[in-house]
Each structure stands twice: as structure tokens, then as C-alpha cells.
Scaffold this motif. Structure first.
Motif, PDB file in Angstrom:
ATOM      1  N   VAL A 119       0.846  -1.203   0.000  1.00 21.00           N
ATOM      2  CA  VAL A 119       0.000   0.000   0.000  1.00 21.00           C
ATOM      3  C   VAL A 119       0.883   1.255   0.000  1.00 21.00           C
ATOM      4  N   ARG A 120       1.956   1.260   0.786  1.00 20.13           N
ATOM      5  CA  ARG A 120       2.856   2.423   0.824  1.00 20.13           C
ATOM      6  C   ARG A 120       3.434   2.723  -0.557  1.00 20.13           C
ATOM      7  N   ALA A 121       3.879   1.663  -1.267  1.00 21.84           N
ATOM      8  CA  ALA A 121       4.496   1.875  -2.589  1.00 21.84           C
ATOM      9  C   ALA A 121       3.461   2.381  -3.594  1.00 21.84           C
ATOM     10  N   MET A 122       2.243   1.851  -3.490  1.00 18.38           N
ATOM     11  CA  MET A 122       1.219   2.230  -4.478  1.00 18.38           C
ATOM     12  C   MET A 122       0.803   3.694  -4.333  1.00 18.38           C
ATOM     13  N   PHE A 123       1.073   4.281  -3.146  1.00 21.64           N
ATOM     14  CA  PHE A 123       0.747   5.696  -2.956  1.00 21.64           C
ATOM     15  C   PHE A 123       1.949   6.603  -3.243  1.00 21.64           C
ATOM     16  N   HIS A 124       3.028   6.036  -3.772  1.00 19.07           N
ATOM     17  CA  HIS A 124       4.189   6.874  -4.096  1.00 19.07           C
ATOM     18  C   HIS A 124       3.768   7.905  -5.145  1.00 19.07           C
ATOM     19  N   PRO A 125       4.261   9.146  -5.013  1.00 16.44           N
ATOM     20  CA  PRO A 125       3.851  10.188  -5.971  1.00 16.44           C
ATOM     21  C   PRO A 125       4.066   9.785  -7.436  1.00 16.44           C
ATOM     22  N   VAL A 128       0.864   7.904  -8.363  1.00 16.25           N
ATOM     23  CA  VAL A 128      -0.342   8.742  -8.288  1.00 16.25           C
ATOM     24  C   VAL A 128      -0.280   9.818  -9.379  1.00 16.25           C
ATOM     25  N   HIS A 129       0.885  10.451  -9.511  1.00 14.23           N
ATOM     26  CA  HIS A 129       1.050  11.565 -10.450  1.00 14.23           C
ATOM     27  C   HIS A 129       0.855  11.110 -11.897  1.00 14.23           C
ATOM     28  N   SER A 130       1.381   9.916 -12.245  1.00  8.46           N
ATOM     29  CA  SER A 130       1.333   9.506 -13.662  1.00  8.46           C
ATOM     30  C   SER A 130      -0.107   9.271 -14.128  1.00  8.46           C
ATOM     31  N   SER A 131      -0.999   8.857 -13.209  1.00  6.27           N
ATOM     32  CA  SER A 131      -2.389   8.612 -13.648  1.00  6.27           C
ATOM     33  C   SER A 131      -3.112   9.922 -13.982  1.00  6.27           C
ATOM     34  N   GLU A 132      -2.575  11.050 -13.494  1.00 11.39           N
ATOM     35  CA  GLU A 132      -3.187  12.341 -13.847  1.00 11.39           C
ATOM     36  C   GLU A 132      -2.947  12.699 -15.311  1.00 11.39           C
ATOM     37  N   PHE A 133      -2.040  11.990 -15.959  1.00  8.51           N
ATOM     38  CA  PHE A 133      -1.689  12.307 -17.352  1.00  8.51           C
ATOM     39  C   PHE A 133      -2.462  11.463 -18.370  1.00  8.51           C
ATOM     40  N   LEU A 134      -3.424  10.673 -17.870  1.00  6.97           N
ATOM     41  CA  LEU A 134      -4.138   9.737 -18.754  1.00  6.97           C
ATOM     42  C   LEU A 134      -4.794  10.449 -19.938  1.00  6.97           C
ATOM     43  N   ALA A 135      -5.593  11.478 -19.662  1.00  7.28           N
ATOM     44  CA  ALA A 135      -6.323  12.158 -20.748  1.00  7.28           C
ATOM     45  C   ALA A 135      -5.333  12.800 -21.724  1.00  7.28           C
ATOM     46  N   GLU A 136      -4.324  13.488 -21.189  1.00  7.47           N
ATOM     47  CA  GLU A 136      -3.334  14.169 -22.031  1.00  7.47           C
ATOM     48  C   GLU A 136      -2.620  13.167 -22.947  1.00  7.47           C
ATOM     49  N   TRP A 137      -2.302  11.998 -22.366  1.00  6.94           N
ATOM     50  CA  TRP A 137      -1.552  10.951 -23.085  1.00  6.94           C
ATOM     51  C   TRP A 137      -2.316  10.469 -24.335  1.00  6.94           C
ATOM     52  N   PHE A 138      -3.661  10.439 -24.257  1.00  5.68           N
ATOM     53  CA  PHE A 138      -4.446   9.973 -25.408  1.00  5.68           C
ATOM     54  C   PHE A 138      -4.172  10.826 -26.658  1.00  5.68           C
ATOM     55  N   VAL A 143       4.437   6.150 -25.135  1.00  2.00           N
ATOM     56  CA  VAL A 143       3.887   4.792 -24.971  1.00  2.00           C
ATOM     57  C   VAL A 143       2.933   4.701 -23.771  1.00  2.00           C
ATOM     58  N   THR A 144       3.257   5.427 -22.703  1.00  2.00           N
ATOM     59  CA  THR A 144       2.405   5.344 -21.497  1.00  2.00           C
ATOM     60  C   THR A 144       2.215   6.743 -20.889  1.00  2.00           C
ATOM     61  N   PRO A 145       1.150   6.923 -20.093  1.00  2.00           N
ATOM     62  CA  PRO A 145       1.009   8.167 -19.335  1.00  2.00           C
ATOM     63  C   PRO A 145       2.212   8.397 -18.409  1.00  2.00           C
ATOM     64  N   PHE A 146       2.824   7.297 -17.924  1.00  2.00           N
ATOM     65  CA  PHE A 146       4.019   7.449 -17.082  1.00  2.00           C
ATOM     66  C   PHE A 146       5.114   8.175 -17.867  1.00  2.00           C
ATOM     67  N   ASN A 147       5.307   7.745 -19.144  1.00  2.00           N
ATOM     68  CA  ASN A 147       6.319   8.406 -19.989  1.00  2.00           C
ATOM     69  C   ASN A 147       5.966   9.883 -20.209  1.00  2.00           C
ATOM     70  N   MET A 315      -1.846  -0.867 -15.155  1.00  2.00           N
ATOM     71  CA  MET A 315      -0.869  -1.409 -16.106  1.00  2.00           C
ATOM     72  C   MET A 315      -0.782  -0.532 -17.352  1.00  2.00           C
ATOM     73  N   MET A 316      -1.939   0.023 -17.772  1.00  2.00           N
ATOM     74  CA  MET A 316      -1.957   0.905 -18.949  1.00  2.00           C
ATOM     75  C   MET A 316      -1.197   2.198 -18.650  1.00  2.00           C
ATOM     76  N   VAL A 317      -1.407   2.737 -17.454  1.00  2.00           N
ATOM     77  CA  VAL A 317      -0.778   4.013 -17.086  1.00  2.00           C
ATOM     78  C   VAL A 317       0.739   3.850 -16.928  1.00  2.00           C
ATOM     79  N   LEU A 318       1.154   2.747 -16.306  1.00  2.00           N
ATOM     80  CA  LEU A 318       2.581   2.626 -15.953  1.00  2.00           C
ATOM     81  C   LEU A 318       3.425   2.018 -17.058  1.00  2.00           C
ATOM     82  N   VAL A 319       2.951   0.891 -17.612  1.00  2.00           N
ATOM     83  CA  VAL A 319       3.880   0.072 -18.411  1.00  2.00           C
ATOM     84  C   VAL A 319       3.337  -0.416 -19.756  1.00  2.00           C
ATOM     85  N   ASN A 320       2.202   0.116 -20.200  1.00  2.00           N
ATOM     86  CA  ASN A 320       1.589  -0.351 -21.447  1.00  2.00           C
ATOM     87  C   ASN A 320       1.259  -1.844 -21.386  1.00  2.00           C
TER      88      ASN A 320
END
Ligand SMILES: C[S@@+](CC[C@H](N)C(=O)[O-])C[C@H]1O[C@@H](n2cnc3c(N)ncnc32)[C@H](O)[C@@H]1O
Ligand SMILES: O=c1cc(-c2ccc(O)cc2)oc2c(O)c(O)ccc12
Length: 357
Positions: A119-125, A128-138, A143-147, A315-320
Motif C-alpha cells: 500500500v505504501r508503494a502504491m501511494f508513491h507520488p 499517483v502523479h502519472s495517472s493524472e496524465f491519462l487524458a493528455e496521453w491519449f 507509450v504510457t502516461p508514465f512516460n 498497467m496501462m498508465v505505468l507500463v503499457n
């Protein structure tokens, strides 16, 4: 236009609000873990009152009135339970006490299994931060919102960020601790094997658990060099630094636990072909053992499917990568030249898939 009655409209609004504010629920869980509330309740030895909790957490006195609000939400969500007992000094009055539930017991730091590091790792910024880029990434070419968020892949980020690399590896070790609970059911899957390569096996947590049950099985962990660094070999557990897309050592069986869900179909077929080569070199008829998520929306509980679909988005947000239905898994296996497979659902989200040449 379709006529919608007021009741339906307000139900629609509730769903919208629940999803809009889902992040508040996540942050309350994060706060409970960071404050150490589950451990405080456990160390108290019995259900705890709010004043006892406030005192043990050393909360700023001005904030003590807010603790009950955090607990109320987490009780509603199922992380804690309330018991009401009559007060010793005043039999007319009831006292509310808070206790652990199975979900918060999984957050105790010293318990086995514990998902506190997970749980601690999953809340790492970074996550959390990379999922905010989902719409922009489209609208972008990355390759990914993380990138899009960090200008590099998740794996590059891990290799350059020691602190997060450590947290992620600890998270996966804690997640693998849950394997202790199912290993007895899975033992027959490993029986009769002399050697196994655990591809992407991290710090060898699963190897250690299985080795206790099957000490004659030679277990090799293949993972990226920065992951296996400082992992000493033991009698039947060996670490090899390398890239699974380049080379997989030969063995009777290959294990892929939570690996293929992190990759697209083409990459999965490449890895599976390498696995087929690796098990064909030993002269015996080997197999590939996959522990991963299989989405089966029609046959499973709504809450379980929702958890799998959330992982799919992660998985889509982080690593395709992606979480797959049985038909999608089958396409990968046949595409890599395997002839048949068997899926056994395990407890929780995972299934065990045995794949044969
Ligand atoms: C989600 S973790 C799973 C770890 C472990 N199998 C488990 O279940 O606890 C994915 C692992 O794959 C490894 N990995 C990613 N790309 C890899 C590659 N190209 N070659 C070898 N390992 C890789 C990562 O370093 C990471 O340890
Ligand atoms: O951030 C993650 C999380 C997982 C994960 C952990 C535990 C499960 O039961 C399912 C999924 O897996 C990941 C993964 O495979 C990856 O390549 C990157 C990140 C994560």
C-alpha cells in the motif's frame, strides 16, 4: 429524449460522486497506514476508544476531534469495525471502540502476510502523479502516461531511483507473502521438477516460499541487474541479472508471476517464445507456469472484477500492459507455438495457468 425520473437521476449523481471522490477514500487509507493506526489498535490488545487512539498516535491536540471522522469513513469502507460496550463507571452510557478487520490486519507491519509495504508503494507520488496524465496521453505519442509525466519508462525510472526501486521491490515481496496461503494448493504444480527459472522473480520471495516445501527444486531468479544486485545465492536459490527479451536460462519449467500483465501482446509472444526455447533444451517435456490475472466478468463477483479492471488501468498508465480475458491469453499461447493450457483460479485476483508445448 428518454425520460429519466428523479430517483434515477439522483442514483446517477451518487455513482458520479463516489467515483469523483474515490481519491479521498484512497488518501484516507494512505493516512491510516502512514499514521500507523492498524498497528496502534493491534498493540492496544483490545478494541480502542478515540481518546486512547489520539493519545497513542500523539495527534496534535487541536486535531483530536477529527480522528473520529477519519475512522467513521474507514469503518464504513470495512477497514475497521466498531464495538459498543457499556461504560464501567456508568452502565447507562455506551462507549464506542474500534477494532481491526481482516483488511486492516493485512496492514500490520509485523504480521505475515502484510500488505503494508504494498500500500505504501502504491501511494508513491510517481504512481499517483502519472495517472493524472491519462487524458493528455491519449493525444500524445508516448507509450504510457508514465512516460508523458516523467519523460522515461517506468523501468528506467526504477533503475534511476533507488528509493522507489526499494519500495517497489518491498511491495512485490509483501504481495508474494500472500503466496504462503496458496502454496499448499499449488505444490503439485511444482512437484517432479528439478529446475525452474523464475523470470522477473524480483528478490526471490516466491522462490524462498516454494523452496521450504520443495528443497530439491533448483530455483533460478532472472531479473534486471539493478533488481538482483546484492541478492546472495543460497543452496538451491540462484540469482541471474539479465533481460528476458534477450535470454532465458534452460530449465524444466519457467515461472512468470505478474510479468505478462505488464507487457503488450507482441512483447508477451516474444517472451513466451523464449520460454518455449528454454524448456525445450532440457530434453524433458517442460511447461510454463503463469500466475497472473484472468478477467472473467460473467463468472465473478462485481467487486473482484472492479479490482482487476483497476489493475488493468494501472498497467496501462505505468507500463503499457493489460489484464486479459481467457480468450486473450489463449491467443498469446497459440501465437508463441504452445499447444494447450490449463487455468486454475487461485484465491483473490490471480489464476494459475500451466502452458504446454
Ligand atoms: C511486478 S514485478 C513481479 C515480481 C515477482 N515475479 C513477483 O510476483 O513478486 C515485475 C518484475 O519483472 C522484472 N522485469 C521487468 N522487465 C524485465 C526484463 N526485461 N527482464 C527481466 N525482468 C524484468 C521487474 O524488474 C520486476 O521485478
Ligand atoms: O504497481 C504494480 C502492481 C502490480 C501488482 C501487484 C500485485 C498484484 O496482485 C497485481 C499487480 O504489478 C505491477 C507490475 O507487474 C508492473 O510491471 C509494474 C507495476 C505494478
Amino acid at each position: 429524449m428518454q425520460k429519466i425520473d428523479a430517483e434515477e437521476l439522483f442514483q446517477a449523481q451518487t455513482l458520479l460522486y463516489n467515483y469523483t471522490y474515490g481519491f479521498i477514500g484512497s488518501m484516507c487509507l494512505k493516512s491510516a497506514v502512514h499514521l500507523g493506526i492498524p498497528d496502534v489498535i493491534s498493540n492496544h490488545g483490545q478494541p480502542i476508544t478515540i481518546p486512547e487512539l489520539v493519545s497513542a498516535l500523539k495527534i496534535d491536540p487541536n486535531k483530536s476531534g477529527y480522528v473520529y471522522r477519519l475512522m467513521r469513513l474507514l469503518v464504513h469502507a470495512g477497514f475497521f469495525a466498531i464495538t459498543k460496550v457499556t461504560k464501567k463507571d456508568n452502565k447507562e452510557e455506551e462507549e464506542v471502540r474500534y477494532d481491526l478487520t481482516p483488511s486492516s490486519r493485512l496492514l500490520l507491519k509485523e504480521n505475515v502476510p502484510t500488505l503494508s509495504p504494498f500500500v505504501r508503494a502504491m501511494f508513491h507520488p510517481a504512481l499517483v502523479h502519472s495517472s493524472e496524465f491519462l487524458a493528455e496521453w491519449f493525444h500524445k505519442s508516448e507509450v504510457t502516461p508514465f512516460n508523458t509525466a516523467f519523460g522515461m519508462s517506468y523501468w528506467e525510472y526504477l533503475s534511476q531511483n533507488q528509493e522507489f526501486n526499494g519500495l517497489f521491490n518491498e511491495a512485490m515481496i509483501s504481495d508474494s507473502g500472500m503466496m504462503n496461503l496458496v502454496i499448499k494448493n499449488c505444490k503439485s504444480v511444482f512437484e517432479g521438477l528439478n529446475s525452474l527459472v523464475d523470470v522477473g522473480g524480483g528478490k526471490g520471495a516466491v522462490g524462498r516460499i516454494v523452496s521450504e516445501e520443495l528443497p530439491n527444486l533448483h530455483w533460478t531468479v532472472l531479473d534486471l541487474p539493478h533488481v538482483v544486485a546484492n541478492s546472495p545465492d543460497s543452496t538451491n536459490l540462484k540469482f541471474v541479472g539479465g533481460d528476458m527479451f534477450q535470454f532465458i536460462p534452460s530449465a524444466d519449467a519457467i515461472l512468470l508471476k505478474l510479468i505478462l500483465h505488464a507487457f503488450g501482446d507482441e512483447e508477451c509472444v516474444k517472451v513466451l517464445k523464449k520460454c518455449r526455447e528454454a524448456i525445450s533444451n532440457t530434453g524433458k517435456k517442460g511447461k510454463v507456469i503463469i500466475i497472473d490475472i484472468v478477467i472473467s466478468e460473467k463468472n465473478e463477483d462485481h467487486v473482484l472484477t472492479e479490482a482487476k479492471l483497476l489493475f488493468d488501468m494501472l498497467m496501462m498508465v505505468l507500463v503499457n500492459g493489460k489484464e486479459r480475458e481467457e480468450k486473450e491469453w489463449e491467443k498469446l499461447f497459440l501465437g508463441a507455438g504452445f499447444s494447450h493450457y490449463k487455468i486454475t483460479p487461485l484465491f483473490g485476483m490471480r489464476s494459475l495457468i500451466e502452458v504446454y508445448p
